[in-house]
Design a protein around this motif. Structure first.
Motif, mmCIF file in Angstrom:
data_model
loop_
_atom_site.group_PDB
_atom_site.id
_atom_site.type_symbol
_atom_site.label_atom_id
_atom_site.label_comp_id
_atom_site.label_asym_id
_atom_site.label_seq_id
_atom_site.Cartn_x
_atom_site.Cartn_y
_atom_site.Cartn_z
ATOM 1 N N ALA A 21 0.852 -1.195 0.000
ATOM 2 C CA ALA A 21 0.000 0.000 0.000
ATOM 3 C C ALA A 21 0.886 1.243 0.000
ATOM 4 N N THR A 22 1.383 1.604 -1.160
ATOM 5 C CA THR A 22 2.323 2.715 -1.296
ATOM 6 C C THR A 22 1.618 3.980 -1.782
ATOM 7 N N ALA A 23 2.343 5.095 -1.717
ATOM 8 C CA ALA A 23 1.809 6.362 -2.214
ATOM 9 C C ALA A 23 1.573 6.295 -3.719
ATOM 10 N N ASP A 24 2.439 5.596 -4.431
ATOM 11 C CA ASP A 24 2.263 5.462 -5.886
ATOM 12 C C ASP A 24 0.994 4.690 -6.219
ATOM 13 N N LEU A 25 0.737 3.614 -5.462
ATOM 14 C CA LEU A 25 -0.485 2.850 -5.679
ATOM 15 C C LEU A 25 -1.710 3.717 -5.395
ATOM 16 N N LEU A 26 -1.654 4.473 -4.303
ATOM 17 C CA LEU A 26 -2.782 5.339 -3.951
ATOM 18 C C LEU A 26 -3.008 6.397 -5.026
ATOM 19 N N LEU A 27 -1.920 6.981 -5.532
ATOM 20 C CA LEU A 27 -2.028 7.996 -6.568
ATOM 21 C C LEU A 27 -2.696 7.434 -7.827
ATOM 22 N N GLU A 28 -2.295 6.234 -8.197
ATOM 23 C CA GLU A 28 -2.854 5.599 -9.393
ATOM 24 C C GLU A 28 -4.328 5.258 -9.210
ATOM 25 N N THR A 29 -4.668 4.730 -8.048
ATOM 26 C CA THR A 29 -6.047 4.299 -7.830
ATOM 27 C C THR A 29 -6.999 5.474 -7.625
ATOM 28 N N VAL A 30 -6.509 6.593 -7.109
ATOM 29 C CA VAL A 30 -7.366 7.771 -6.976
ATOM 30 C C VAL A 30 -7.855 8.218 -8.351
ATOM 31 N N HIS A 31 -6.953 8.254 -9.314
ATOM 32 C CA HIS A 31 -7.331 8.665 -10.671
ATOM 33 C C HIS A 31 -8.312 7.664 -11.292
ATOM 34 N N SER A 32 -8.013 6.376 -11.179
ATOM 35 C CA SER A 32 -8.882 5.376 -11.816
ATOM 36 C C SER A 32 -10.239 5.285 -11.114
ATOM 37 N N ALA A 33 -10.254 5.413 -9.787
ATOM 38 C CA ALA A 33 -11.517 5.322 -9.049
ATOM 39 C C ALA A 33 -12.420 6.515 -9.353
ATOM 40 N N ALA A 34 -11.833 7.712 -9.471
ATOM 41 C CA ALA A 34 -12.638 8.901 -9.766
ATOM 42 C C ALA A 34 -13.224 8.833 -11.168
ATOM 43 N N SER A 35 -12.429 8.382 -12.126
ATOM 44 C CA SER A 35 -12.916 8.319 -13.506
ATOM 45 C C SER A 35 -13.968 7.235 -13.688
ATOM 46 N N ALA A 36 -14.014 6.263 -12.772
ATOM 47 C CA ALA A 36 -14.986 5.169 -12.888
ATOM 48 C C ALA A 36 -16.323 5.485 -12.243
ATOM 49 N N VAL A 37 -16.407 6.583 -11.490
ATOM 50 C CA VAL A 37 -17.671 6.922 -10.822
ATOM 51 C C VAL A 37 -18.721 7.280 -11.868
ATOM 52 N N ALA A 38 -19.866 6.628 -11.813
ATOM 53 C CA ALA A 38 -20.975 6.917 -12.722
ATOM 54 C C ALA A 38 -22.268 6.517 -12.022
ATOM 55 N N LEU A 39 -23.036 7.507 -11.590
ATOM 56 C CA LEU A 39 -24.285 7.253 -10.880
ATOM 57 C C LEU A 39 -25.475 7.615 -11.758
ATOM 58 N N PRO A 40 -26.566 6.886 -11.641
ATOM 59 C CA PRO A 40 -27.764 7.252 -12.414
ATOM 60 C C PRO A 40 -28.319 8.595 -11.966
ATOM 61 N N CYS A 41 -28.694 9.421 -12.901
ATOM 62 C CA CYS A 41 -29.265 10.727 -12.588
ATOM 63 C C CYS A 41 -30.691 10.544 -12.076
ATOM 64 N N PRO A 42 -31.080 11.246 -11.002
ATOM 65 C CA PRO A 42 -32.438 11.076 -10.471
ATOM 66 C C PRO A 42 -33.524 11.597 -11.404
ATOM 67 N N TYR A 43 -33.140 12.415 -12.388
ATOM 68 C CA TYR A 43 -34.127 12.950 -13.327
ATOM 69 C C TYR A 43 -33.396 13.201 -14.636
ATOM 70 N N SER A 44 -33.160 12.137 -15.389
ATOM 71 C CA SER A 44 -32.320 12.221 -16.572
ATOM 72 C C SER A 44 -32.900 13.128 -17.647
ATOM 73 N N ALA A 45 -34.217 13.320 -17.652
ATOM 74 C CA ALA A 45 -34.824 14.193 -18.647
ATOM 75 C C ALA A 45 -34.339 15.625 -18.478
ATOM 76 N N ALA A 46 -34.115 16.045 -17.215
ATOM 77 C CA ALA A 46 -33.616 17.400 -16.959
ATOM 78 C C ALA A 46 -32.105 17.471 -17.109
ATOM 79 N N TYR A 47 -31.428 16.377 -16.782
ATOM 80 C CA TYR A 47 -29.964 16.391 -16.841
ATOM 81 C C TYR A 47 -29.455 16.299 -18.264
#
Length: 462
Positions: free
Chosen positions: A248-274
């Motif tokens: 569990a190194t700083a390099d691993l954390l740095l890499e996973t922060v970028h990949s985890a953020a880019s993978a976030v995708a939640l359904p919009c509660p009102y996609s017609a407006a979004y």
């Protein structure tokens, strides 16, 4: 006979108070709070064995029969005094999670630590500081230019305003702000999954090997979109007292922060407006290791001070207001930019839709739809605001000499209290005096800092 102005009459009233000195003592104890809370009641400490009264306090003998306490509002726009205290508490809360102290072992200095900024996506081009969007001849469908071509100084009020208000995606902006807390939670959950993948361990196993500890503060950009500044630390399975695994190194954390953020995708509660089905973070993501203060730009103290600074600010930094909205007529009467008015009105309009009632957008229209806390942290990151306040109260009692007086019976007593709310705020004359007290205390602190800095410069080792 000419009648005195109301503030002068109030000052005369205060000057004639028989217990003015005690009232001033109360206001100084609150640090010159701009909106103190008044309480009536009593507190009685008894010997648990004999029932003997050891200490008794009642507001019956206080000025006006009440006691003033701090409002504890974190916003500098509402109460500079309490805001400063809250920022100071935040500094120590964040700093203790970086270097130890306040119940956190100092070994956390050696754990992988990052300072991360997560932003919102684009909802339409806005004016930006420095060289703005390149001017183009082509115009949008509403007749506005696609570019600007000017150079804006940092203080230019145009910064953050849309190039074309008709093209700007206001519903998407409001819904993203409203869902930002859920996006942050999804990001934290994703971190565990991506750490597991990067380390080659199972997703169910990773939480028994490593713990992600974090704190984050919400900041409003000039355009009114929320983004997060976060401190993220990798601990062992038992929290800050246990070291993380060797992988569990700083390099691993740095890499996973970028990949985890880019993978976030939640359904919009009102996609017609979004205008789309998924919500995600923007493409601009900054993540940098935090140094131990030896020449690095992101030192422990610098990060703690940076996070603390933003806890005293809110949507007013984007030109919004710091109070709740109650009607459309109030929105029309606000002294704000057309962009902010459009954002607040959009939140109000969307808040009336049955599909979005759970987001309470009308309640949080003044916050441009954002309904999360200013600062949050994981349980194991560091101490709590409550503990910091308790430590400060204990320190005040020690300075007053009360602790030694009651040390012998503190563990064998019971305390009976009865308090009632008796009002808030100052009269015009009281507000003027409280502001003077707050300014005087601030000047004293500045003088003390200057004297300390001068002493450091003049100090020479023997």
């Amino acid at each position: 006979m000419r009648q005195l102005p109301s503030i002068d009459r109030d000052l005369v009233r205060l000057g004639e108070m028989p217990d003015l000195d005690r009232w001033l003592e109360q206001i100084r104890a609150t640090g010159g709070c701009a909106e103190p809370v008044y309480l009536t009641g009593h507190s009685t400490t008894l010997d648990a064995a004999t029932g003997e009264v050891l200490r008794h306090f009642t507001t019956a003998t206080e000025p006006g029969g009440r006691l003033a306490v701090r409002c504890r509002n974190r916003r500098a726009s509402r109460c500079p005094s309490c805001s400063r205290e809250h920022s100071g508490d935040t500094f120590h809360l964040v700093r203790s999670g970086l270097i130890g102290g306040k119940g956190v072992p100092d070994t956390v200095r050696k754990h992988p630590r990052l300072f991360v900024t997560l932003t919102a996506p684009s909802f339409g081009p806005v004016h930006r500081a420095g060289d703005c969007h390149r001017a183009r001849r082509r115009r949008c469908e509403h007749g506005g230019r696609h570019g600007c071509g000017r150079t804006h100084p940092d203080t230019d009020p145009l910064i953050g305003q849309p190039l074309c208000g008709n093209c700007y995606h206001y519903p998407g902006h409001i819904l993203w702000n409203a869902m930002a807390p859920a996006l942050w939670k999804a990001f934290r959950d994703n971190l565990y999954h991506h750490v597991a993948t990067g380390a080659g361990v199972g997703r169910s196993e990773v939480r028994t090997l490593v713990r992600v500890s974090a704190t984050k503060v919400a900041e409003y950009q000039k355009r009114g979109a929320v983004h997060f500044h976060a401190v993220i630390r990798l601990d062992g399975p038992d929290g800050p007292a246990s070291p993380p695994p060797a992988w569990a190194t700083a390099d691993l954390l740095l890499e996973t922060v970028h990949s985890a953020a880019s993978a976030v995708a939640l359904p919009c509660p009102y996609s017609a407006a979004y205008g789309g089905g998924r919500l995600s973070f923007g493409t601009q993501l900054d993540a940098h290791p935090i140094t131990n203060g030896n020449g690095g730009r992101l030192t422990d103290d610098a990060v703690a001070a940076y996070v603390a600074k933003y806890t005293s600010k809110s949507a007013e930094t984007a030109g919004a207001v710091d109070r709740r909205i109650t009607s459309l007529a109030e929105i029309r009467a606000l002294h704000v930019t057309p962009h902010v008015r459009a954002l607040i009105a959009t939140a109000w309009r969307l808040g009336g839709l049955p599909e979005l009632q759970h987001l309470r957008l009308r309640t949080w229209a003044h916050m441009l739809g954002y309904r999360g806390h200013c600062l949050t942290k994981t349980y194991a990151y560091s101490t709590t605001y409550g503990q910091l306040r308790a430590d400060r109260a204990e320190h005040a009692r020690t300075l007053a000499g009360a602790r030694d007086l009651y040390t012998d019976w503190d563990s064998e007593t019971t305390t009976e209290t009865a308090w009632r709310f008796a009002g808030t705020g100052h009269t015009p004359g009281e507000a003027l005096i409280a502001a003077g007290i707050a300014e005087g205390l601030a000047a004293n602190r500045q003088t003390a800092r200057e004297e300390l800095a001068r002493a450091d410069q003049n100090w020479e080792p023997r």
